[in-house]
Design a protein around this motif. Structure first.
Motif, mmCIF file in Angstrom:
data_model
loop_
_atom_site.group_PDB
_atom_site.id
_atom_site.type_symbol
_atom_site.label_atom_id
_atom_site.label_comp_id
_atom_site.label_asym_id
_atom_site.label_seq_id
_atom_site.Cartn_x
_atom_site.Cartn_y
_atom_site.Cartn_z
ATOM 1 N N ASN B 1 28.373 -21.543 -32.530
ATOM 2 C CA ASN B 1 27.256 -21.184 -31.646
ATOM 3 C C ASN B 1 27.768 -20.736 -30.296
ATOM 4 O O ASN B 1 28.700 -21.286 -29.763
ATOM 5 N N ALA B 2 27.130 -19.704 -29.736
ATOM 6 C CA ALA B 2 27.515 -19.232 -28.417
ATOM 7 C C ALA B 2 26.949 -20.144 -27.327
ATOM 8 O O ALA B 2 27.409 -20.112 -26.200
ATOM 9 N N GLY B 3 25.905 -20.917 -27.647
ATOM 10 C CA GLY B 3 25.290 -21.784 -26.654
ATOM 11 C C GLY B 3 24.307 -20.994 -25.810
ATOM 12 O O GLY B 3 23.450 -20.287 -26.323
ATOM 13 N N VAL B 4 24.456 -21.077 -24.492
ATOM 14 C CA VAL B 4 23.613 -20.350 -23.554
ATOM 15 C C VAL B 4 24.441 -19.234 -22.930
ATOM 16 O O VAL B 4 25.506 -19.492 -22.363
ATOM 17 N N THR B 5 23.957 -18.021 -23.060
ATOM 18 C CA THR B 5 24.656 -16.873 -22.476
ATOM 19 C C THR B 5 23.758 -16.203 -21.444
ATOM 20 O O THR B 5 22.525 -16.238 -21.555
ATOM 21 N N GLN B 6 24.391 -15.601 -20.447
ATOM 22 C CA GLN B 6 23.664 -14.922 -19.385
ATOM 23 C C GLN B 6 24.221 -13.521 -19.190
ATOM 24 O O GLN B 6 25.441 -13.317 -19.242
ATOM 25 N N THR B 7 23.313 -12.580 -18.931
ATOM 26 C CA THR B 7 23.691 -11.183 -18.688
ATOM 27 C C THR B 7 22.935 -10.680 -17.481
ATOM 28 O O THR B 7 21.717 -10.869 -17.387
ATOM 29 N N PRO B 8 23.571 -10.020 -16.486
ATOM 30 C CA PRO B 8 25.017 -9.805 -16.381
ATOM 31 C C PRO B 8 25.712 -10.999 -15.745
ATOM 32 O O PRO B 8 25.061 -11.965 -15.379
ATOM 33 N N LYS B 9 27.011 -10.942 -15.576
ATOM 34 C CA LYS B 9 27.765 -11.988 -14.892
ATOM 35 C C LYS B 9 27.775 -11.764 -13.387
ATOM 36 O O LYS B 9 27.807 -12.731 -12.604
ATOM 37 N N PHE B 10 27.785 -10.527 -12.958
ATOM 38 C CA PHE B 10 27.790 -10.179 -11.541
ATOM 39 C C PHE B 10 26.853 -8.993 -11.317
ATOM 40 O O PHE B 10 26.692 -8.147 -12.190
ATOM 41 N N ARG B 11 26.243 -8.957 -10.141
ATOM 42 C CA ARG B 11 25.406 -7.810 -9.806
ATOM 43 C C ARG B 11 25.279 -7.725 -8.299
ATOM 44 O O ARG B 11 25.135 -8.743 -7.609
ATOM 45 N N VAL B 12 25.307 -6.487 -7.803
ATOM 46 C CA VAL B 12 25.058 -6.234 -6.389
ATOM 47 C C VAL B 12 23.837 -5.334 -6.289
ATOM 48 O O VAL B 12 23.787 -4.280 -6.937
ATOM 49 N N LEU B 13 22.870 -5.746 -5.511
ATOM 50 C CA LEU B 13 21.641 -4.987 -5.324
ATOM 51 C C LEU B 13 21.467 -4.622 -3.855
ATOM 52 O O LEU B 13 21.982 -5.320 -2.976
ATOM 53 N N LYS B 14 20.711 -3.584 -3.614
ATOM 54 C CA LYS B 14 20.272 -3.287 -2.252
ATOM 55 C C LYS B 14 18.885 -3.893 -2.062
ATOM 56 O O LYS B 14 18.108 -4.048 -3.018
ATOM 57 N N THR B 15 18.581 -4.228 -0.817
ATOM 58 C CA THR B 15 17.262 -4.778 -0.502
ATOM 59 C C THR B 15 16.163 -3.867 -1.046
ATOM 60 O O THR B 15 16.197 -2.654 -0.842
ATOM 61 N N GLY B 16 15.210 -4.490 -1.753
ATOM 62 C CA GLY B 16 14.089 -3.741 -2.293
ATOM 63 C C GLY B 16 14.255 -3.319 -3.747
ATOM 64 O O GLY B 16 13.262 -2.966 -4.395
ATOM 65 N N GLN B 17 15.474 -3.362 -4.248
ATOM 66 C CA GLN B 17 15.686 -3.008 -5.642
ATOM 67 C C GLN B 17 15.197 -4.135 -6.554
ATOM 68 O O GLN B 17 15.016 -5.280 -6.124
ATOM 69 N N SER B 18 14.986 -3.779 -7.799
ATOM 70 C CA SER B 18 14.538 -4.771 -8.774
ATOM 71 C C SER B 18 15.586 -4.938 -9.862
ATOM 72 O O SER B 18 16.428 -4.054 -10.066
ATOM 73 N N MET B 19 15.542 -6.069 -10.518
ATOM 74 C CA MET B 19 16.441 -6.280 -11.648
ATOM 75 C C MET B 19 15.934 -7.436 -12.495
ATOM 76 O O MET B 19 15.091 -8.222 -12.056
ATOM 77 N N THR B 20 16.458 -7.508 -13.710
ATOM 78 C CA THR B 20 16.125 -8.575 -14.644
ATOM 79 C C THR B 20 17.389 -9.239 -15.117
ATOM 80 O O THR B 20 18.339 -8.566 -15.520
ATOM 81 N N LEU B 21 17.397 -10.568 -15.056
ATOM 82 C CA LEU B 21 18.491 -11.363 -15.597
ATOM 83 C C LEU B 21 18.057 -11.885 -16.960
ATOM 84 O O LEU B 21 16.943 -12.404 -17.112
ATOM 85 N N LEU B 22 18.965 -11.752 -17.922
ATOM 86 C CA LEU B 22 18.654 -12.177 -19.275
ATOM 87 C C LEU B 22 19.396 -13.454 -19.622
ATOM 88 O O LEU B 22 20.591 -13.578 -19.354
ATOM 89 N N CYS B 23 18.683 -14.399 -20.198
ATOM 90 C CA CYS B 23 19.270 -15.632 -20.711
ATOM 91 C C CYS B 23 18.944 -15.719 -22.196
ATOM 92 O O CYS B 23 17.799 -15.479 -22.603
ATOM 93 N N ALA B 24 19.949 -16.052 -22.982
ATOM 94 C CA ALA B 24 19.751 -16.210 -24.414
ATOM 95 C C ALA B 24 20.405 -17.506 -24.882
ATOM 96 O O ALA B 24 21.485 -17.861 -24.410
ATOM 97 N N GLN B 25 19.701 -18.203 -25.799
ATOM 98 C CA GLN B 25 20.280 -19.417 -26.392
ATOM 99 C C GLN B 25 20.073 -19.382 -27.899
ATOM 100 O O GLN B 25 19.036 -18.930 -28.387
ATOM 101 N N ASP B 26 21.092 -19.871 -28.602
ATOM 102 C CA ASP B 26 21.056 -19.837 -30.057
ATOM 103 C C ASP B 26 20.983 -21.236 -30.653
ATOM 104 O O ASP B 26 21.401 -21.456 -31.801
ATOM 105 N N MET B 27 20.438 -22.187 -29.897
ATOM 106 C CA MET B 27 20.374 -23.580 -30.347
ATOM 107 C C MET B 27 18.960 -23.983 -30.755
ATOM 108 O O MET B 27 18.692 -25.165 -30.999
ATOM 109 N N ASN B 28 18.043 -23.019 -30.777
ATOM 110 C CA ASN B 28 16.656 -23.276 -31.165
ATOM 111 C C ASN B 28 15.970 -24.271 -30.226
ATOM 112 O O ASN B 28 15.108 -25.050 -30.641
ATOM 113 N N HIS B 29 16.367 -24.233 -28.945
ATOM 114 C CA HIS B 29 15.776 -25.138 -27.969
ATOM 115 C C HIS B 29 14.394 -24.660 -27.541
ATOM 116 O O HIS B 29 14.152 -23.468 -27.392
#
Lengths: 111, 114
Positions: B1-29
């Motif tokens: 099992n990969a456990g809990v993974t997060q994407t991306p690992k690093f990100r730089v944004l400018k003020t006002g920009q938008s983004m989405t962080l993804l979390c995935a888990q394969d433990m059926n929690h």
């Protein structure tokens, strides 16, 4: 407001000695506590937990003590090893989805 | 099992920009959580979910939105990033609520907002 706090931001111990990390909480209704270890650049990792119907709980080389009278808990690590170097957090698990973390104590192990 | 993974690992944004962080888990929690960690501080809960299709506010929800369309994924959105949102973001999951089971954490996403 309610809080969970650790007594010392940094603790330095000699390899092989025992370590004691302390934590105080303010909410008398708190009845479940967790200790986490966070190594540099990683997410926290569960160490041990304790419920308020217990005063002591032991794991592998770790012991957690809970004193409800003075709202204090401690994490004891026996025979501290270099791999124990990390930031340690106590957390108050007072309700669904609501873990309240303390600020963390950095444990430094000297060879 | 990969456990809990997060994407991306690093990100730089400018003020006002938008983004989405993804979390995935394969433990059926059932439960999933988003935290932020600022220097010298513990983790603070942003939002959490007690099951697919549910979300709830944590300690510091302002400026963030979340969605749990699938049981294994928990998304954290910043609609208009601000420098105060510079932080390390951790996702976690647990079988039941934190009172019953340990939370498993991902490796974190380091976000810088300029």
């Amino acid at each position: 407001g309610e809080s969970v706090g650790l007594h010392l931001p940094t603790l330095s111990v000699q390899e092989g000695d025992n370590s004691i990390i302390n934590c105080a909480y303010s909410n008398s209704a708190s009845d479940y506590f967790i200790w986490y270890k966070q190594e540099s650049g990683k997410g926290p990792q569960f160490i041990i937990d304790i419920r308020s119907n217990m005063d002591k709980r032991q794991g592998q080389r770790v012991t957690v003590l809970l004193n409800k009278t003075v709202k204090h808990l401690s994490l004891q690590i026996a025979a501290t090893q270099p791999g124990d170097s990390a930031v340690y957090f106590c957390a108050d698990g007072r309700g669904t989805g609501k873990l309240i973390f303390g600020q963390g104590t950095t444990l430094q192990v000297k060879p | 099992n990969a456990g809990v993974t997060q994407t991306p690992k690093f990100r730089v944004l400018k003020t006002g920009q938008s983004m989405t962080l993804l979390c995935a888990q394969d433990m059926n929690h059932e439960y999933m959580y988003w935290y932020r960690q600022d220097p010298g501080m513990g983790l603070r809960l942003i939002h959490y979910s007690v099951g697919e299709g549910t979300t709830a506010k944590g300690e510091v929800p302002d400026g963030y939105n979340v969605s749990r369309l699938k049981k294994q994924n928990f998304l954290l959105g910043l609609e208009s990033a601000a420098p105060s949102q510079t932080s390390v973001y951790f996702c976690a999951s647990s079988i039941l609520g934190p009172r019953d089971n340990e939370q498993f954490f991902g490796p974190g996403t380091r976000l810088t907002v300029l």
